[in-house]
Every structure is written in C-alpha cells, then in structure tokens.
Design a protein around this motif. Structure first.
Motif, short mmCIF file in Angstrom:
data_model
loop_
_atom_site.label_atom_id
_atom_site.label_comp_id
_atom_site.label_asym_id
_atom_site.label_seq_id
_atom_site.Cartn_x
_atom_site.Cartn_y
_atom_site.Cartn_z
N ILE A 148 0.87 -1.18 0.00
CA ILE A 148 0.00 0.00 0.00
C ILE A 148 0.90 1.23 0.00
CG2 ILE A 148 -1.67 1.36 1.33
CD1 ILE A 148 -2.72 -1.28 2.50
N VAL A 149 0.69 2.11 -0.95
CA VAL A 149 1.45 3.36 -1.02
C VAL A 149 0.63 4.46 -0.37
CG1 VAL A 149 2.36 5.13 -2.56
CG2 VAL A 149 2.77 2.73 -3.06
N LEU A 150 1.25 5.15 0.59
CA LEU A 150 0.60 6.27 1.29
C LEU A 150 1.43 7.50 0.97
CD1 LEU A 150 -1.70 6.91 3.31
CD2 LEU A 150 -0.06 6.56 5.15
N THR A 151 0.85 8.47 0.27
CA THR A 151 1.66 9.56 -0.25
C THR A 151 0.89 10.88 -0.29
OG1 THR A 151 2.94 10.28 -2.19
CG2 THR A 151 0.96 9.00 -2.61
N SER A 152 1.64 11.95 -0.44
CA SER A 152 1.02 13.27 -0.62
C SER A 152 1.01 13.66 -2.10
CB SER A 152 1.79 14.33 0.19
OG SER A 152 3.15 14.33 -0.18
N ILE B 25 1.21 -2.89 -6.97
CA ILE B 25 0.73 -2.18 -5.79
C ILE B 25 -0.75 -2.49 -5.58
CG2 ILE B 25 0.27 0.12 -4.83
CD1 ILE B 25 2.76 1.10 -6.28
N SER B 26 -1.09 -2.88 -4.37
CA SER B 26 -2.48 -3.25 -4.08
C SER B 26 -3.32 -2.07 -3.63
CB SER B 26 -2.51 -4.33 -2.99
OG SER B 26 -1.85 -5.50 -3.43
N GLY B 27 -2.67 -1.05 -3.04
CA GLY B 27 -3.42 0.10 -2.56
C GLY B 27 -2.66 1.40 -2.74
N TYR B 28 -3.39 2.47 -3.01
CA TYR B 28 -2.78 3.79 -3.18
C TYR B 28 -3.66 4.79 -2.45
CZ TYR B 28 -0.33 7.60 -5.65
OH TYR B 28 0.43 8.70 -5.97
N ILE C 286 -7.74 4.26 5.40
CA ILE C 286 -6.61 3.32 5.49
C ILE C 286 -7.13 1.95 5.94
CG2 ILE C 286 -4.43 2.81 6.67
CD1 ILE C 286 -3.99 5.84 6.91
N GLN C 287 -8.01 1.96 6.93
CA GLN C 287 -8.61 0.69 7.39
C GLN C 287 -9.33 -0.03 6.26
OE1 GLN C 287 -10.88 2.14 10.95
NE2 GLN C 287 -10.08 0.27 11.88
N LYS C 288 -10.12 0.73 5.53
CA LYS C 288 -10.89 0.16 4.42
C LYS C 288 -9.93 -0.44 3.38
CE LYS C 288 -14.34 2.78 3.30
NZ LYS C 288 -15.15 3.83 2.61
N CYS C 289 -8.84 0.27 3.15
CA CYS C 289 -7.84 -0.19 2.18
C CYS C 289 -7.19 -1.49 2.66
CB CYS C 289 -6.78 0.89 1.98
SG CYS C 289 -5.51 0.45 0.77
N PHE D 140 -7.86 1.58 -4.44
CA PHE D 140 -7.31 2.91 -4.71
C PHE D 140 -8.32 3.94 -4.22
CE2 PHE D 140 -3.97 0.89 -6.59
CZ PHE D 140 -4.25 0.24 -7.78
N SER D 141 -7.83 4.95 -3.55
CA SER D 141 -8.74 5.95 -2.99
C SER D 141 -9.58 6.59 -4.08
CB SER D 141 -7.95 7.04 -2.25
OG SER D 141 -7.30 7.88 -3.18
#
Length: 214
Positions: free
Chosen positions: A81-85, A100-103, A113-116, A127-128
């Motif tokens: 999971i990528v967490l980015t600005s 990548i499974s999540g962004y 984040i929990q949902k991801c 992906f959000s």
C-alpha cells in the motif's frame, strides 16, 4: 481479522510514522516493524515477509516504488500500500503499473486506510476515490491523446521529455530541422496544446511515465 494482519510501515517523517503506527496498533493491527528509509524497509520486508507493507513514496536511499520493484522476485506474500502526498499524474500512473495493491493520499482519514487494508488483505486492489478520479479525469484523456501520435511523433516527444531541443533531435534522428519543427506543430495540434515555446516541453515532462509505456 485485523489483529492477525502483520504490517510493516515505512515513512521518513518520524511524527507521521509514529502517529500511523500508534493508530494501527490501537485498532488491533499487528505492526511488526517500522522503517525511516527505503533501504531498511526493503531489508525488513524481505526478512519478515509481512502481510502488508505501507510505504511512503519519497524516502531516503530507496523510494517506495524502488522498494516494491526490488521485492518483485522475492516470492513474498506481502501486499503493498502506497501512502503519499503526491497527486501528480506520473506518480499515479506509475503506481497503477507496479505490483501495488493500494494507493492512498496522506490527507485522507484513518477510516480510509482501514478500508484499504481490509480490502487488500482479501486479494483485491483498493485505490482511494481521489486516485480513481485523477486517473479517470487526468491520465486516461492524456493516454488517448498519445495514441493519436504517429510512431515518429512519439519518439520526438520522448526525446523532448529527456530535455532534447529541436536541433538535438534533428541530429539524433538524422532528419532536417524543418522536419522536426513540422512534427512539433502536428504534435501540438494532436495534444491540443498552445503554440508556445515551452508548452510541449512542460507536457512531455509531466507525462514522462505515460510516454515510456506506449
């Protein structure tokens, strides 16, 4: 389910790393390690093979993308999971084409984040909504425009994205300067760009990742 999910978190901002780790633990996720740079994150992921690795993109030594790329042949169960600005198209497109499974964006609530995490652990991608909207409204239209370019025009745009000017391109492709300029005029028209000196250079630089794949 959450208490059985093993997670490694990597972010080079200590406060963000601490805050996210504490939030995950308080919600019964099992954070087994953390890292403040990409090299350590890679080492920990390979050694501990967590269920999920949450990575920042921009980190010292190795970026989040580089960590994920290096893990591809390690036969890991880890979902990334990528967490980015970053909201720029080139980051989103790159994320979409890596394993990548999540962004997620850093300014989104923890519930996202929990949902991801809970989606990714089932083997699905998440992906959000912001990510999806940006892909649909910014990236897909640019991909469609690129498809209108001829092979020669795509080559020229790729060279422009590398900082080459018309004279450089003329010499590299063994064509006249006038031919290059004619191609540039056609490219501007197909990409629906203004006929200014910098318009094509700016567009090519912003869409560098897209140009490498088509």
């Amino acid at each position: 389910m959450s208490k059985n999910i093993e997670i490694i978190v990597a972010d080079d901002h200590p406060m963000l790393l601490k805050g996210l780790t504490e939030e995950l633990i308080s919600n019964n996720y099992k954070v087994i390690d953390t890292a403040e740079n990409g090299a350590l994150a890679l080492e920990l992921i390979i050694a501990r093979n967590p269920d999920i690795a949450i990575l920042d993109i921009e980190m010292p030594l190795l970026t989040g993308f580089e960590v994920i790329k290096k893990c591809e042949n390690e036969n890991l169960k880890t979902k990334f999971i990528v967490l980015t600005s970053h909201k720029e198209s080139r980051y989103i497109y790159k994320a979409n084409n890596l394993n990548i499974s999540g962004y997620l964006l850093k300014d989104e609530p923890f519930e996202e984040i929990q949902k991801c995490i809970n989606t990714v652990i089932t083997g699905k991608n998440y992906f959000s909504q912001t990510f999806s909207q940006l892909f649909d409204t910014k990236i897909s239209p640019e991909l469609e425009k690129i498809k209108l370019l001829s092979p020669s025009e795509r080559t020229i745009v790729r060279l422009i994205s590398q900082g080459k000017n018309s004279k450089d391109i003329s010499e590299m492709l063994l064509i006249s300067l006038r031919t290059v300029q004619k191609h540039r005029a056609n490219i501007l028209n197909k990409l629906d760009l203004e006929s200014s000196t910098d318009a094509l250079s700016i567009w090519a630089n912003n869409n560098k990742e897209l140009l490498l794949t088509i």
